[in-house]
Write a protein that holds these residues in place. Structure first.
Motif, mmCIF file in Angstrom:
data_model
loop_
_atom_site.group_PDB
_atom_site.id
_atom_site.type_symbol
_atom_site.label_atom_id
_atom_site.label_comp_id
_atom_site.label_asym_id
_atom_site.label_seq_id
_atom_site.Cartn_x
_atom_site.Cartn_y
_atom_site.Cartn_z
ATOM 1 N N SER A 123 0.813 -1.369 -0.157
ATOM 2 C CA SER A 123 0.053 -0.008 0.152
ATOM 3 C C SER A 123 0.922 1.104 -0.016
ATOM 4 O O SER A 123 0.397 2.414 -0.436
ATOM 5 N N LYS A 124 2.061 1.304 0.465
ATOM 6 C CA LYS A 124 2.838 2.282 0.624
ATOM 7 C C LYS A 124 3.951 2.616 -0.171
ATOM 8 O O LYS A 124 4.792 3.544 0.037
ATOM 9 N N GLU A 125 4.394 1.548 -0.830
ATOM 10 C CA GLU A 125 5.735 1.347 -1.716
ATOM 11 C C GLU A 125 5.309 1.400 -3.129
ATOM 12 O O GLU A 125 4.747 0.216 -3.478
ATOM 13 N N PRO A 126 5.566 2.568 -3.973
ATOM 14 C CA PRO A 126 5.135 2.483 -5.355
ATOM 15 C C PRO A 126 5.684 1.348 -6.241
ATOM 16 O O PRO A 126 7.051 0.983 -5.936
ATOM 17 N N GLY A 127 4.741 0.799 -6.814
ATOM 18 C CA GLY A 127 5.290 -0.493 -7.881
ATOM 19 C C GLY A 127 5.389 -1.716 -7.401
ATOM 20 O O GLY A 127 5.462 -2.730 -7.852
ATOM 21 N N THR A 172 -4.717 -19.541 -12.397
ATOM 22 C CA THR A 172 -5.306 -18.528 -13.120
ATOM 23 C C THR A 172 -6.567 -17.689 -12.310
ATOM 24 O O THR A 172 -6.349 -16.427 -12.010
ATOM 25 N N ARG A 173 -7.316 -18.577 -11.731
ATOM 26 C CA ARG A 173 -8.535 -18.408 -11.000
ATOM 27 C C ARG A 173 -8.086 -17.633 -9.681
ATOM 28 O O ARG A 173 -8.505 -16.890 -9.185
ATOM 29 N N HIS A 174 -7.133 -18.324 -9.095
ATOM 30 C CA HIS A 174 -6.379 -18.030 -7.894
ATOM 31 C C HIS A 174 -5.830 -16.775 -7.706
ATOM 32 O O HIS A 174 -6.239 -15.926 -7.029
ATOM 33 N N ILE A 175 -5.106 -16.434 -9.000
ATOM 34 C CA ILE A 175 -4.295 -15.147 -9.103
ATOM 35 C C ILE A 175 -5.679 -14.064 -9.350
ATOM 36 O O ILE A 175 -5.443 -12.925 -8.664
ATOM 37 N N GLN A 176 -6.814 -14.304 -9.897
ATOM 38 C CA GLN A 176 -7.699 -13.228 -10.046
ATOM 39 C C GLN A 176 -8.552 -12.869 -8.879
ATOM 40 O O GLN A 176 -8.860 -11.999 -8.441
ATOM 41 N N GLN A 177 -8.607 -14.119 -8.092
ATOM 42 C CA GLN A 177 -9.272 -13.820 -6.815
ATOM 43 C C GLN A 177 -8.406 -13.183 -5.941
ATOM 44 O O GLN A 177 -8.616 -12.088 -5.161
ATOM 45 N N ILE A 178 -7.051 -13.150 -5.809
ATOM 46 C CA ILE A 178 -5.830 -12.381 -5.099
ATOM 47 C C ILE A 178 -6.261 -10.788 -5.508
ATOM 48 O O ILE A 178 -6.383 -9.932 -4.527
ATOM 49 N N LYS A 179 -6.253 -10.488 -6.789
ATOM 50 C CA LYS A 179 -6.405 -9.287 -7.257
ATOM 51 C C LYS A 179 -7.749 -8.609 -6.838
ATOM 52 O O LYS A 179 -7.790 -7.566 -6.167
ATOM 53 N N ASP A 220 -10.403 -5.024 -2.453
ATOM 54 C CA ASP A 220 -11.362 -4.809 -1.359
ATOM 55 C C ASP A 220 -10.328 -4.544 -0.383
ATOM 56 O O ASP A 220 -9.850 -5.376 0.519
ATOM 57 N N THR A 221 -10.485 -3.164 0.174
ATOM 58 C CA THR A 221 -9.646 -2.648 1.428
ATOM 59 C C THR A 221 -10.353 -2.858 2.921
ATOM 60 O O THR A 221 -9.813 -2.418 3.836
ATOM 61 N N ASP A 222 -11.730 -3.204 2.761
ATOM 62 C CA ASP A 222 -12.490 -3.139 3.814
ATOM 63 C C ASP A 222 -11.831 -4.356 4.738
ATOM 64 O O ASP A 222 -11.521 -5.445 4.163
#
Length: 552
Positions: free
Chosen positions: A449-453, A472-479, A484-486
Motif C-alpha cells: 500500500s505504501k511503496e510504489p510499484g 489463473t482463477r487463484h490469481i484473479q481472486q487475489i487481485k 477490497d480494502t474493507d
C-alpha cells in the motif's frame, strides 16, 4: 555330563530386525536432487563442487558435532574464581567445530567477498546444508552475514571491522578486534516493554564528544534478547535527542579493557540449545553511531531483511532434514511384509511432505536470486515484499510439517537419540524471531500500500497463471481481494497465504516438472484436506517419494 547354562539360555530375548540402518555418512547435497536443481536454476551452479564438499562434511562428522553441541549447552560464567566480573559464555568444543566449518564455508562472508552472479543463492545452499545438522550456530552466522550492508553505511567503522568479518576465519578468543583473525557480529534490539515495537525502546545514548555518525557514545539500558553474546560486537538501538539511532557496540574498548556490557542471564529456551540467547545491560557501554542520527530503524532494516531471509532458509532446511529422515525410515521399515514407502497411504503422506519441502525451497532460492540482482528495481521490490511473505508462510508451515514427518517414524521419532525431536523444537523459532506472523503480514500490507510499484511487481511476477486454470482463477481472486480494502488487516494472514502459495505454484510450474507442479496446484490451490497425506487421486505419489528420498 553336560549341564545347561540357564543364564545364557534366557539372556537373549530377541534378534533386532526390521529397523532402518543408520542414516550416516551421506552427502546431504548429493542426496538432495531438488536442492541441486534449484541452486542451478537461480544461478548458483558454479558452486556445485563447493557444495558437494560441504554436503559430505555436514552429512558425516558435523552431524555428530550437532548432537554434541546440543547435549552440552552453553554456560554463563559471570565471574572468575577471584570474584572479577568477566561475563563469558563457554561452549562445548563441538560448537566451535561447527562455527569453524560454517565460517570457512563462507556462510558469513562469501557473497560480500565475491559478489559474482548467484553468490547469495550459493551461500543460501550452504546455510541450508548447515542448518539441517545444527541450527544454534546459524544464529551468529546469520547476524554476521546480515550486518554488512548496515556497516557499509559507516565507512570509518567498516574499515576496521569488515576485513575481520570477511576473513573466512572463526576466532572465538575473547580479545579486542585488533588482535583477532576473524570476527562475528550480533544484534540486540528488543527490550522488555516493547518487543517488536522498537520505538518503545528506552536505552539512552549520550555522546562523548560532538556526536553524530561514526562518533562515540555511552549507552545505558537493557536488551531483552541478545543472541550469541560472545560475538565481538553488536548492532543495537538507543535513543538520542533526535530519536532512535543505530550503534556498533564492541565487547572491548579500544584500550583493550572489557566494555560495560553485562550478561544478566542466559535464556532457557524450547530449542536452539547450542546457541546462547541472553538478557544484557549497558552501563555506560562505549558504542559508535552507525548511519544517520534518529534513523536507527532504516539503518538496520536491511540487516533485518537478510536475517528474515535466513529464517526462510532455516525453516526450509529443517523441513528437508525431517523429510530425509522420514523417507529413509519408510524405505526400510516394513509393515505387513511391505516397506512403508510402498504402501499407498504412507506414499500419500510422504509425497505431500515432499511437496511442502520443495515449494519452500523454491521460494527461498528465488529470494536469493532477488538479493543477487542488486540494484534491479523489479527484483528489489520483489525482495521487499517476498521477504515478509516467505518469512510468514514457510516458517508457519514448518512445525506442522516436521511433526507429520516425526509421525512417520512412530515412537522412534519422539526419542532424543533421533534428530527429529531437535528439529521439532527448532521449528517454531524462525516464526517468532525477527517478527512474528502478524508482524510479517502487516508488513506485506505496508509494502503493497505504501511503496510504489510493489503491487505491480507482484502481479507481473505471478503472470496469468502460466496456462493452469486453477492458478489463473487463484490469481484473479487475489487481485479482487486486494482491491477490497474493507477490514484488510483482519484478512492479512489469508491474503499473505494466498500470495505465498501462488508464488510457489508459479515457480514450480516454471521449473517444468509437471509431476511436482500439478500435484502442488491440485492440493494447495484446487483444494485438498486439512492434514498432510490428503493428496487427490491421480497424483504420482511414487515419483514424488522417489524424488525426495536420499539418493546416497
Amino acid at each position: 555330563m553336560q549341564t545347561t547354562d540357564h543364564a545364557s539360555l534366557y539372556a537373549e530375548t530377541h534378534e533386532v530386525t526390521n529397523q532402518a540402518p543408520p542414516l550416516e555418512g551421506i552427502n546431504l547435497y548429493r542426496a538432495d536432487l531438488p536442492l541441486q536443481e534449484w541452486v542451478r536454476r537461480f544461478g548458483g551452479g558454479w558452486a556445485d563442487e563447493h557444495l558437494e564438499a560441504y554436503g559430505k562434511l555436514t552429512g558425516d562428522s558435523l552431524m555428530q558435532a550437532g548432537f554434541l553441541a546440543n547435549e552440552n549447552k552453553p554456560v554463563l560464567k559471570s565471574h572468575d574464581r577471584f570474584g572479577n566480573r568477566i561475563d563469558v559464555v563457554e561452549f562445548h568444543p563441538a560448537y566451535h567445530e561447527l562455527m569453524t566449518a560454517g565460517i570457512a564455508q563462507g556462510i558469513t562472508s562469501a557473497p560480500w567477498a565475491n559478489s559474482r552472479p548467484g553468490a547469495h543463492v550459493a551461500r543460501a545452499a550452504s546455510m541450508y546444508l548447515h542448518n539441517q545438522i545444527e541450527s544454534g550456530t546459524c544464529c551468529p552466522m546469520t547476524m554476521t552475514y546480515a550486518c554488512i550492508p548496515s556497516l557499509r553505511m559507516q565507512p570509518d567503522l567498516a574499515e576496521t571491522w569488515l576485513p575481520k568479518i570477511l576473513s573466512g576465519q572463526y576466532d572465538p578468543r575473547n580479545l579486542p578486534i585488533g588482535q583477532k583473525t576473524g570476527a562475528t557480529i550480533g544484534m540486540a534490539m528488543t527490550e522488555k516493554q516493547g518487543g517488536t515495537d522498537l520505538r518503545a525502546n528506552t536505552t539512552r545514548a549520550q555522546p562523548i564528544g560532538a556526536g553524530g555518525p561514526g562518533q562515540a557514545y555511552e549507552l545505558v539500558g537493557h536488551k531483552w534478547f541478545c543472541s550469541a553474546p560472545m560475538c565481538d560486537a553488536f548492532l543495537t538501538l538507543a535513543q538520542t535527542k533526535k530519536g532512535l539511532s543505530c550503534f556498533l557496540l564492541p565487547r572491548h574498548r579500544p584500550d583493550g579493557s572489557r566494555n560495560q556490557f553485562y550478561i544478566q542471564r542466559l535464556k532457557n529456551k524450547l530449542g536452539n540449545w547450542a546457541n546462547a540467547s541472553s538478557e544484557v545491560e549497558y552501563r555506560g557501554a562505549l558504542a559508535w553511531m552507525v548511519g544517520e542520527e534518529g534513523r536507527g530503524i532504516p539503518t538496520i532494516i536491511e540487516m533485518v531483511s537478510l536475517t528474515r531471509f535466513d529464517c526462510m532458509i532455516g525453516s526450509s532446511s529443517l523441513m528437508r532434514q525431517a523429510l530425509t529422515q522420514a523417507t529413509h525410515h519408510c524405505a526400510y521399515r516394513a509393515v505387513g511384509g511391505r516397506p512403508l514407502a510402498e504402501q499407498p497411504l504412507m506414499q500419500n503422506v510422504l509425497a505431500d511432505l515432499a511437496l511442502e519441502s520443495e515449494a519452500a525451497l523454491a521460494l527461498t532460492m528465488r529470494m536469493g536470486k532477488a538479493i543477487d540482482s542488486g540494484s534491479d528495481e523489479h527484483e528489489k521490490k520483489f525482495a521487499r515484499l517476498v521477504t515478509a511473505i516467505g518469512k510468514y508462510w514457510i516458517c508457519k508451515r514448518a512445525p506442522g510439517m516436521i511433526n507429520e514427518a516425526q509421525e512417520c517414524l512412530g515412537g522412534a521419532g519422539y526419542v532424543e537419540e533421533n534428530i527429529m525431536p531437535r528439529l521439532y523444537r527448532e521449528a517454531p523459532v524462525n516464526s517468532i524471531w525477527e517478527g512474528s506472523g502478524n508482524v510479517q503480514c502487516l508488513d506485506v500490507l505496508r509494502a503493497l500500500s505504501k511503496e510504489p510499484g510493489v503491487l505491480e511487481v507482484l502481479f507481473s511476477e505471478l503472470g496469468d497463471g502460466h496456462g493452469d486454470a486453477h492458478l489463473t482463477r487463484h490469481i484473479q481472486q487475489i487481485k479482487a481481494d486486494f482491491g477490497d480494502t474493507d477490514d484488510i488487516q483482519y484478512r492479512a494472514r489469508q491474503l499473505t497465504e494466498d500470495v505465498a502459495v501462488a508464488l510457489q505454484a508459479k515457480l514450480l510450474l516454471e521449473a517444468g516438472n509437471a509431476t511436482v507442479s500439478d500435484a502442488f496446484i491440485a492440493s494447495r490451490i484446487a483444494g485438498h484436506g486439512r492434514a498432510f497425506g490428503t493428496l487427490p487421486r491421480g497424483t504420482d505419489v511414487a515419483a514424488l517419494v522417489a524424488r525426495a528420498t536420499p539418493a546416497g
